[in-house]
Write a protein that holds these residues in place. Sequence first.
Motif, PDB file in Angstrom:
ATOM      1  N   GLY A   9       0.678  -1.284   0.009  1.00 24.08           N
ATOM      2  CA  GLY A   9       0.010   0.022  -0.107  1.00 24.08           C
ATOM      3  C   GLY A   9       0.916   1.126  -0.156  1.00 24.08           C
ATOM      4  O   GLY A   9       1.732   1.370   0.931  1.00 24.08           O
ATOM      5  N   ASP A  10       0.666   2.066  -0.910  1.00 28.22           N
ATOM      6  CA  ASP A  10       1.328   3.461  -1.024  1.00 28.22           C
ATOM      7  C   ASP A  10       0.676   4.160   0.166  1.00 28.22           C
ATOM      8  O   ASP A  10       1.548   4.870   0.632  1.00 28.22           O
ATOM      9  CB  ASP A  10       0.859   4.370  -2.289  1.00 28.22           C
ATOM     10  N   ASP A  16       0.126   7.528   5.884  1.00 27.91           N
ATOM     11  CA  ASP A  16      -1.219   7.933   6.010  1.00 27.91           C
ATOM     12  C   ASP A  16      -2.318   6.965   6.781  1.00 27.91           C
ATOM     13  O   ASP A  16      -3.030   7.269   7.312  1.00 27.91           O
ATOM     14  CB  ASP A  16      -2.095   8.096   4.655  1.00 27.91           C
ATOM     15  N   THR A  17      -1.568   5.366   6.613  1.00 29.46           N
ATOM     16  CA  THR A  17      -2.186   4.294   7.355  1.00 29.46           C
ATOM     17  C   THR A  17      -1.377   3.641   8.285  1.00 29.46           C
ATOM     18  O   THR A  17      -0.104   3.301   7.618  1.00 29.46           O
ATOM     19  CB  THR A  17      -2.781   3.644   6.430  1.00 29.46           C
ATOM     20  N   THR A  18      -1.509   3.553   9.495  1.00 25.65           N
ATOM     21  CA  THR A  18      -0.701   2.879  10.287  1.00 25.65           C
ATOM     22  C   THR A  18      -0.925   1.428  10.251  1.00 25.65           C
ATOM     23  O   THR A  18      -1.845   0.776   9.977  1.00 25.65           O
ATOM     24  CB  THR A  18      -1.174   3.148  11.872  1.00 25.65           C
TER      25      THR A  18
END
Length: 252
Positions: A9-10, A16-18
């Motif tokens: 995942g970028d 942006d995402t943990t």
Amino acid sequence: MEVVILTVGDEVLAGDTTNTNATWLAKQVTDRGATVARILTVPDDCAVIERVVREWSAAFDAVIVTGGLGGTPDDVTADAIADAFGRDLAVDPTVREDVLETVAAYREANPETIEAHDVDIDVDAWAALPAGSRPLINPEGLCPGCVLENVYAFPGVPAEMRALFEQVAGEFGGDTVSMTLHTPQPEGSMVDALTTVREQFDVTVGSYPSGTELNRLKITGTDADAVERAARWLGEHVAITDAPDGAAAERD
């Protein structure tokens, strides 16, 4: 059993995402006695995912891939896994039916959203998996997972990933056991004791200092008795707060 975890995942790489998925999966795997040998995050890049999956599948007992499954343009994980094994994508009838039922249930529960946004889902794109893989029906969402040889692919949404992992959890196991002890003693004062216990009992000992709490000592090995004896030995040579005799140590 050596297991590796690949998160895709970028948005994870951008911060942006943990990446809670990797932490949760690592604990689930190690709690079952297996060893996590690698954890890696890669972008939504089909060629990169394909290369890592192909290399890791050959080198380790199991590869867990999470993220990048689905029907949007950035969801390339299924294509990459198919490429790694020289397969095409295919739509399993059971998976397609489940996706249709999930879409129908969503339409019924959210008619205003459907009407306002003109939602039109490409069912086959969401149901497509590498040909010959074992489908994993998703009880928490739209996107299925799958197992192809020793590669396990789950969606990136945490609730969905956990639900699918539970379906195959029994396939992960091993002989590794561990115990965790707690000490107020500074890490630098335990070097000799930690070196000796590793050599004497053929275990590994990880020292994890904390700035405000008790420091942790995690003893790991494949012989449960050796781990217990190592814990007792540390209780005699290090200021252990919870298990001076090894009996009350926290079992992982």
